[in-house]
Scaffold this active site. Sequence first.
Site, PDB file in Angstrom:
ATOM      1  N   ARG A  47       0.845  -1.201   0.000  1.00 55.58           N
ATOM      2  CA  ARG A  47       0.000   0.000   0.000  1.00 55.58           C
ATOM      3  C   ARG A  47       0.879   1.250   0.000  1.00 55.58           C
ATOM      4  O   ARG A  47       2.031   1.223   0.415  1.00 55.58           O
ATOM      5  CB  ARG A  47      -0.922   0.031   1.207  1.00 55.58           C
ATOM      6  CG  ARG A  47      -0.241   0.022   2.572  1.00 55.58           C
ATOM      7  CD  ARG A  47      -0.163   1.376   3.253  1.00 55.58           C
ATOM      8  NE  ARG A  47       0.638   1.332   4.465  1.00 55.58           N
ATOM      9  CZ  ARG A  47       1.907   1.665   4.514  1.00 55.58           C
ATOM     10  NH1 ARG A  47       2.557   2.055   3.435  1.00 55.58           N
ATOM     11  NH2 ARG A  47       2.574   1.623   5.659  1.00 55.58           N
ATOM     12  N   ASP A  56      -2.217   5.850  13.137  1.00 56.05           N
ATOM     13  CA  ASP A  56      -3.139   4.702  13.293  1.00 56.05           C
ATOM     14  C   ASP A  56      -3.047   4.107  14.693  1.00 56.05           C
ATOM     15  O   ASP A  56      -4.060   3.832  15.334  1.00 56.05           O
ATOM     16  CB  ASP A  56      -2.944   3.629  12.194  1.00 56.05           C
ATOM     17  CG  ASP A  56      -1.569   2.990  12.141  1.00 56.05           C
ATOM     18  OD1 ASP A  56      -0.614   3.513  12.774  1.00 56.05           O
ATOM     19  OD2 ASP A  56      -1.434   1.938  11.475  1.00 56.05           O
ATOM     20  N   SER A 154       5.612  -4.068   2.838  1.00 58.61           N
ATOM     21  CA  SER A 154       5.964  -5.438   2.420  1.00 58.61           C
ATOM     22  C   SER A 154       5.786  -6.397   3.592  1.00 58.61           C
ATOM     23  O   SER A 154       5.358  -7.543   3.420  1.00 58.61           O
ATOM     24  CB  SER A 154       7.399  -5.486   1.896  1.00 58.61           C
ATOM     25  OG  SER A 154       8.329  -5.247   2.932  1.00 58.61           O
ATOM     26  N   ASP A 198      -2.005  -1.121   7.714  1.00 56.80           N
ATOM     27  CA  ASP A 198      -1.447  -1.876   6.588  1.00 56.80           C
ATOM     28  C   ASP A 198      -2.278  -3.111   6.282  1.00 56.80           C
ATOM     29  O   ASP A 198      -2.578  -3.421   5.124  1.00 56.80           O
ATOM     30  CB  ASP A 198      -0.006  -2.308   6.908  1.00 56.80           C
ATOM     31  CG  ASP A 198       0.890  -1.122   7.203  1.00 56.80           C
ATOM     32  OD1 ASP A 198       0.450   0.018   6.971  1.00 56.80           O
ATOM     33  OD2 ASP A 198       2.017  -1.329   7.677  1.00 56.80           O
ATOM     34  N   LYS A 242      11.819  -1.918  10.283  1.00 50.17           N
ATOM     35  CA  LYS A 242      11.285  -1.330  11.521  1.00 50.17           C
ATOM     36  C   LYS A 242      11.426  -2.234  12.736  1.00 50.17           C
ATOM     37  O   LYS A 242      11.417  -1.765  13.876  1.00 50.17           O
ATOM     38  CB  LYS A 242       9.817  -0.950  11.323  1.00 50.17           C
ATOM     39  CG  LYS A 242       9.618   0.460  10.828  1.00 50.17           C
ATOM     40  CD  LYS A 242      10.064   0.735   9.416  1.00 50.17           C
ATOM     41  CE  LYS A 242       9.178   0.159   8.366  1.00 50.17           C
ATOM     42  NZ  LYS A 242       9.611   0.413   6.981  1.00 50.17           N
TER      43      LYS A 242
HETATM   44  P1  ADP Z   1       7.915  -2.342   5.105  1.00 53.12           P
HETATM   45  O1  ADP Z   1       7.937  -0.863   5.238  1.00 53.12           O
HETATM   46  O2  ADP Z   1       8.168  -2.753   3.681  1.00 53.12           O
HETATM   47  O3  ADP Z   1       6.709  -2.982   5.689  1.00 53.12           O
HETATM   48  P2  ADP Z   1       9.349  -3.578   7.315  1.00 53.12           P
HETATM   49  O4  ADP Z   1      10.592  -3.065   7.938  1.00 53.12           O
HETATM   50  O5  ADP Z   1       8.126  -3.491   8.128  1.00 53.12           O
HETATM   51  O6  ADP Z   1       9.188  -2.827   5.925  1.00 53.12           O
HETATM   52  O7  ADP Z   1       9.542  -5.116   6.892  1.00 53.12           O
HETATM   53  C1  ADP Z   1      10.485  -5.495   5.897  1.00 53.12           C
HETATM   54  C2  ADP Z   1      10.790  -6.964   6.032  1.00 53.12           C
HETATM   55  O8  ADP Z   1       9.717  -7.787   5.521  1.00 53.12           O
HETATM   56  C3  ADP Z   1      11.996  -7.386   5.189  1.00 53.12           C
HETATM   57  O9  ADP Z   1      13.221  -7.073   5.823  1.00 53.12           O
HETATM   58  C4  ADP Z   1      11.760  -8.900   5.063  1.00 53.12           C
HETATM   59  O10 ADP Z   1      12.190  -9.585   6.218  1.00 53.12           O
HETATM   60  C5  ADP Z   1      10.235  -8.999   4.973  1.00 53.12           C
HETATM   61  N1  ADP Z   1       9.874  -9.096   3.535  1.00 53.12           N
HETATM   62  C6  ADP Z   1       9.468  -8.109   2.725  1.00 53.12           C
HETATM   63  N2  ADP Z   1       9.289  -8.557   1.451  1.00 53.12           N
HETATM   64  C7  ADP Z   1       9.592  -9.876   1.460  1.00 53.12           C
HETATM   65  C8  ADP Z   1       9.619 -10.912   0.467  1.00 53.12           C
HETATM   66  N3  ADP Z   1       9.327 -10.673  -0.812  1.00 53.12           N
HETATM   67  N4  ADP Z   1       9.991 -12.150   0.857  1.00 53.12           N
HETATM   68  C9  ADP Z   1      10.297 -12.387   2.134  1.00 53.12           C
HETATM   69  N5  ADP Z   1      10.304 -11.475   3.110  1.00 53.12           N
HETATM   70  C10 ADP Z   1       9.957 -10.218   2.792  1.00 53.12           C
HETATM   71  P1  NG1 Z   2       5.419   0.302   7.496  1.00 54.99           P
HETATM   72  O1  NG1 Z   2       6.283   1.417   7.160  1.00 54.99           O
HETATM   73  O2  NG1 Z   2       4.739  -0.227   6.298  1.00 54.99           O
HETATM   74  O3  NG1 Z   2       6.101  -0.830   8.200  1.00 54.99           O
HETATM   75  C1  NG1 Z   2       4.261   1.145   9.873  1.00 54.99           C
HETATM   76  C2  NG1 Z   2       3.120   0.479  10.657  1.00 54.99           C
HETATM   77  C3  NG1 Z   2       1.754   1.147  10.393  1.00 54.99           C
HETATM   78  C4  NG1 Z   2       1.828   2.651  10.579  1.00 54.99           C
HETATM   79  C5  NG1 Z   2       3.000   3.205   9.747  1.00 54.99           C
HETATM   80  C6  NG1 Z   2       3.204   4.689   9.952  1.00 54.99           C
HETATM   81  C7  NG1 Z   2       3.091  -1.906  11.148  1.00 54.99           C
HETATM   82  C8  NG1 Z   2       2.861  -3.262  10.613  1.00 54.99           C
HETATM   83  N1  NG1 Z   2       3.000  -0.906  10.267  1.00 54.99           N
HETATM   84  O4  NG1 Z   2       4.184   0.842   8.478  1.00 54.99           O
HETATM   85  O5  NG1 Z   2       0.769   0.591  11.247  1.00 54.99           O
HETATM   86  O6  NG1 Z   2       1.944   2.991  11.943  1.00 54.99           O
HETATM   87  O7  NG1 Z   2       4.229   2.547  10.077  1.00 54.99           O
HETATM   88  O8  NG1 Z   2       2.078   5.395   9.565  1.00 54.99           O
HETATM   89  O9  NG1 Z   2       3.345  -1.736  12.334  1.00 54.99           O
HETATM   90 MG    MG Z   3       6.092  -2.974   7.695  1.00 53.49          MG
END
Ligand code: ADP
Ligand code: NG1
Ligand code: MG
Length: 435
Positions: A47, A56, A154, A198, A242
């Site tokens: 998204r 949120d 992701s 998300d 994160k």
């Molecule tokens: P985002 O902002 O994309 O949600 P996060 O920091 O919350 O980032 O999470 C990213 C993590 O999600 C990656 O480091 C990986 O561990 C997992 N991830 C994302 N895409 C994939 C994928 N295609 N296959 C496996 N794991 C993934």
């Molecule tokens: P991303 O950046 O996609 O991991 C995170 C939080 C959201 C929201 C946003 C900031 C999770 C799974 N996702 O998103 O709930 O707080 O940051 O707006 O915790």
């Molecule tokens: Mg995330």
Amino acid sequence: MNKCEDMEAVEILKPDDILSNRLDKLTKHFVSRFNNKPQFFTRVPGRVNLIGDHVDYCGFPVCPMAIEQDVLLAVGKADSGLHLTNLETEKYSDYDCDSLINCGEVLTKSKEPHWYKYFICGVVGALEEITEDKCQGINVAVWGNIPPASGLSSSSAVVSSAVLAMTHAFGYTMSKKDLALLSARAERHIGTEGGAMDQAIAFLAKPGAAKLIEFNPLRTTDVKLPVDAVFVIANSLAECNKAATSEFNTRVRECKSAAQIIAKEKLEKWDAVKTIGELQKELGTSLPETLEIAKKVLLEYPTLYKRIKHVLSEAERVLEFKSICQSSDDDQLTRLGKLMNESHESLRDLYQCSHKSVDLLVEMALECGALGARITGAGWGGCVVALTTKDKVESFVNDLKQRQRTFNGGVRANSVENAIFITEPRAGAAIYETR
Ligand code: ADP
Ligand code: NG1
Ligand code: MG
């Protein structure tokens, strides 16, 4: 309000030609690893949040839309255990656990957020619903094309996919709304204390409109974007996971502290107040009035004041964004762009969750003629979303790519080519039949 649609089950569809090509590739990978064919596929999108970041988990509405990029799963039942393989074998190694019921133990063994732990979060979440005797084993091949750790969600696409795969494999049909709430709870097992934006948009998105998502209780309303508006995503290529750093949870806790300090000063029943949203509700004040109170009470807590000022002003911007979209004023796009710029400044200066590469990208987008541009998602790196118009979008994208090539001298040319793309509201999660 889309109350009825949110209570629907996830659709079971036949894949179109484009998706079929990707599913064939994933099937080959599945067969090479498990020696049998998958029984079904799932697709969960990423998204882009147009406005409303870091609100949120404070209980305030957000305005995201689902994007084209997604996480696909090929799924088959196994005699026992969890068996995971990823198409990107060099980046994400295979994972096996003998017992589906016990695979959650790995989440507490180490803090490192390995990719398969996001999937296991979803398994643990789904097991809240599935009775043990129904649960044998599962084989899964994963393939995602959402830029990871870049604010396009992701992580939630992986977690939500796992919840959807588990429930469908073991014969449980849940509403989209319940799947979203279950997936949001499940993702917290990775260690981040986020909200439910998300997972909500992942399940509840519909093509053609962004969504206003409200929480407690979860509900969504379509936000039709102005016909001339085009949203462009630009990736700074600075990744931030994160769950690997403490910044995200520090912000969540700062918001909670701000709410509780004010509640203690102003309310008799202060200890029930856990979020800024609950504080506002208990005080019975408007967003600006709540900010006035915060200013006085938090005199000795300048950092907490900055955080709550961001949250309350961002919450107002979300509501204004929605009402501008519903209006038919001539200056609609200029006003939306202004709100996006204000949002970025607030996230950068008050919430301190931006990154120098992201700030540079926002500046470059504005120099290339964007009406507004802001960091999107949690931040500390990741993507920018910029607003432009249909007649200008082609030259805008070309100019921004040119600038990014010049300034990001160190990054590979093909990364820059894929880093800037047009986006529009796409569909939410679906299950696909095998042929
Ligand atoms: P985002 O902002 O994309 O949600 P996060 O920091 O919350 O980032 O999470 C990213 C993590 O999600 C990656 O480091 C990986 O561990 C997992 N991830 C994302 N895409 C994939 C994928 N295609 N296959 C496996 N794991 C993934
Ligand atoms: P991303 O950046 O996609 O991991 C995170 C939080 C959201 C929201 C946003 C900031 C999770 C799974 N996702 O998103 O709930 O707080 O940051 O707006 O915790
Ligand atoms: Mg995330």
